[in-house]
Design an enzyme around this catalytic site. Sequence first.
Site, PDB file in Angstrom:
ATOM      1  N   PHE A   1      -1.087 -24.868 -33.841  1.00 23.89           N
ATOM      2  CA  PHE A   1      -0.649 -25.077 -32.465  1.00 23.89           C
ATOM      3  C   PHE A   1       0.880 -25.177 -32.506  1.00 23.89           C
ATOM      4  CE2 PHE A   1       0.233 -27.398 -28.601  1.00 23.89           C
ATOM      5  CZ  PHE A   1      -0.682 -26.877 -27.699  1.00 23.89           C
TER       6      PHE A   1
ATOM      7  N   TYR B   1      -6.811 -37.015 -25.054  1.00 23.46           N
ATOM      8  CA  TYR B   1      -7.192 -36.481 -23.735  1.00 23.46           C
ATOM      9  C   TYR B   1      -8.094 -35.257 -23.830  1.00 23.46           C
ATOM     10  CZ  TYR B   1      -3.092 -33.480 -24.710  1.00 23.46           C
ATOM     11  OH  TYR B   1      -2.185 -32.633 -25.295  1.00 23.46           O
ATOM     12  N   LYS B   2      -8.422 -34.830 -25.067  1.00 17.17           N
ATOM     13  CA  LYS B   2      -9.296 -33.664 -25.235  1.00 17.17           C
ATOM     14  C   LYS B   2     -10.743 -34.150 -25.356  1.00 17.17           C
ATOM     15  CE  LYS B   2      -5.488 -30.820 -26.829  1.00 17.17           C
ATOM     16  NZ  LYS B   2      -4.692 -30.294 -27.933  1.00 17.17           N
TER      17      LYS B   2
ATOM     18  N   ARG C   1     -11.716 -18.809 -24.665  1.00 18.60           N
ATOM     19  CA  ARG C   1     -12.101 -19.983 -25.439  1.00 18.60           C
ATOM     20  C   ARG C   1     -13.034 -20.865 -24.622  1.00 18.60           C
ATOM     21  NH1 ARG C   1      -7.691 -24.417 -27.395  1.00 18.60           N
ATOM     22  NH2 ARG C   1      -7.730 -24.775 -25.163  1.00 18.60           N
TER      23      ARG C   1
ATOM     24  N   ASP D   1      -3.894 -32.752 -38.317  1.00 14.26           N
ATOM     25  CA  ASP D   1      -3.837 -32.758 -36.860  1.00 14.26           C
ATOM     26  C   ASP D   1      -5.291 -32.679 -36.367  1.00 14.26           C
ATOM     27  OD1 ASP D   1      -3.777 -32.024 -34.165  1.00 14.26           O
ATOM     28  OD2 ASP D   1      -1.853 -31.001 -34.370  1.00 14.26           O
TER      29      ASP D   1
HETATM   30  C1  LIG Z   1      -3.382 -30.014 -27.851  1.00 15.16           C
HETATM   31  C2  LIG Z   1      -2.673 -29.981 -29.171  1.00 15.16           C
HETATM   32  C3  LIG Z   1      -1.434 -30.599 -29.332  1.00 15.16           C
HETATM   33  C4  LIG Z   1      -0.737 -31.155 -28.119  1.00 15.16           C
HETATM   34  O1  LIG Z   1       0.197 -32.109 -28.385  1.00 15.16           O
HETATM   35  P1  LIG Z   1       0.826 -32.961 -27.191  1.00 15.16           P
HETATM   36  O2  LIG Z   1       1.882 -33.733 -27.852  1.00 15.16           O
HETATM   37  O3  LIG Z   1      -0.272 -33.786 -26.601  1.00 15.16           O
HETATM   38  O4  LIG Z   1       1.358 -32.011 -26.167  1.00 15.16           O
HETATM   39  C5  LIG Z   1      -0.884 -30.630 -30.605  1.00 15.16           C
HETATM   40  N1  LIG Z   1      -1.520 -30.052 -31.666  1.00 15.16           N
HETATM   41  C6  LIG Z   1      -2.720 -29.423 -31.506  1.00 15.16           C
HETATM   42  C7  LIG Z   1      -3.413 -28.810 -32.679  1.00 15.16           C
HETATM   43  C8  LIG Z   1      -3.314 -29.369 -30.250  1.00 15.16           C
HETATM   44  O5  LIG Z   1      -4.475 -28.727 -30.094  1.00 15.16           O
END
Ligand SMILES: *Cc1c(COP(=O)(O)O)cnc(C)c1O
Length: 417
Positions: free
Chosen positions: A129, A227-228, A376, A202
Site C-alpha cells: 500500500f 476502521y477496516k 475488489r 502491516d
Molecule cells: C488502508 C491501509 C493503510 C492506510 O493507512 P492510514 O494511515 O489509515 O491512511 C495503510 N497500509 C495498508 C496496507 C492499508 O491497507
Amino acid sequence: MINREQCLAWDKEDQLNQFKQHFALPEGVIYLDGNSLGAQPTAALSLANHVVTQEWGKDLINSWNTADWWGLPTRLGDKVAQLIGADSGETVITDSTTLNLFKVLSAAIKIQAEQYPERKVIVAEKDAFPTDLYIIEGLINQISQGYRLVLIESNEDLYSLLDSNEVVAVVLSHVNYRTGYFYDMSAINAKIHEKNALVIWDLCHSVGAVPMELKQTDSDFAIGCTYKYLNGGPGSPALLWVNPKHQEGFWQPLSGWWGHQQPFAMAQHYQPSQGIRRYLCGTQPIVSMRLIECGLDIFLSTDMQLIREKSLKLTDLFMQLVEQECSEFGFTLITPKQHKHRGSHVSFRHEQGYAIIQALIARGVIGDYREPEVLRFGITPLYLGYEDIWNAVQHLKNVMTHAEWKNKQYQIRGSVT
Ligand SMILES: *Cc1c(COP(=O)(O)O)cnc(C)c1O
C-alpha cells in the site's frame, strides 16, 4: 453446480449467522467493502450519543478520569491484543497506521544501528500500500544516513536480499490490499530473523480477518487500521504493537507528552513511559477512539477461528460462482486459490473494472476498484452470508450480460475511486 437453495441451506447452518444483527446496514445493500471501511456496529449510535451528550456535554473535562479517556489507548489496545496474538501491555490504539509506521520503523532502525551499523537496506514490497513506501522514503530522507529502500516482488527476492546481510528491517503487508495474498507469518519471521533483520507487519487487511499469533511467531513490530475489518468507524485511530523485547530499548522520535513517563509532571525534558505508552504522541481524537470498542466487543464475543473458516467458505464460494456464472466475461482472478495464502477479499482483473464496479454499486452491491483494473470484494463473515454472495454474483452477471457498465455515468471518476 451451486444454486441459490444450496446457499440458503449454508446460511441456515451457519454458526455466525446471528452476528449480522449487530451491524447497521442499509436495506437492499450487499456490502463487500468492509475491508476498506467496516460497517457500523448498531451499538455505535447509542455510544456516540452517550459520549457526546454525557461524557463531553455534561461531565466535560472530568471525563479524562471518570470515563477513562486517558486510558483508552491501552485499554482498547489490550482488547485488540486478543485478536492479534499479543499479551496485555503490548499494544496501543493511537494515531494512524501511516504515522505508526514512522514510529516503529524509527525504532527498528535505531535498534539495528547499535548492533549492525553497516546495514543500510530497508525492504518493502513493490505492491505495498503506497503510504507504507512513502513513509519509508520520508524517514530515510529525514535521517539522511545512507539508508535505502529496496523493493521486492517475491519471496525469492526477499531471501536473496537477506542473504546479503545488509537488511535492517522488512516491512510487509500481512495480507496484500490488492491481491489478497496472505503471508505465512511464522515462516517469514524465521527467515528474516535467521539473517538478523527485523520485521514490521502491516495488519491493515488482516486484523479481524484472519487469526494470527504475533508474539508466538516472534514478530518484532506491527501496525494496522481499526476502521477496516474491525469496524471502528471512519478514520478511527490505528493499532501499534511492539514485541516486549524491543519495548524498553528505544523511544520513538515523535516523543510527545502522551508518551512521557509522567505527563502531568510537566517536566522540561522527555522521559519515555516504561511501557507501550511511549509510542503515543499527543492528544487523541477521543470521540472517534471511543467508538472503536463497539466493533471490538463483537469480535471478542466470537472466535477468530470460526470467522476464518467462514471467510474461506465465502471466498471459495465467490470464486466458484464467478467461474460458474460469469466465465465468458473475461474476469481474471488475482487472489490466491490456496487457502494458506488467501486473506479475506477476492479480486479480479478486468479492463472495464472501474465501470463494472460503478454499475454494481448502482445495484446496491458495494465493492471497490483499485488501480490497475482491479475489482475488489471484501468478505466480512460477521455480516455477510452465503445468499449475499449468490446475489452479488447474480448482479455481476446481469451487469455483464446487459453491458450495463457501458452507461456513460459509470465512466466518470469521483475524487475517491
Ligand atoms: C488502508 C491501509 C493503510 C492506510 O493507512 P492510514 O494511515 O489509515 O491512511 C495503510 N497500509 C495498508 C496496507 C492499508 O491497507
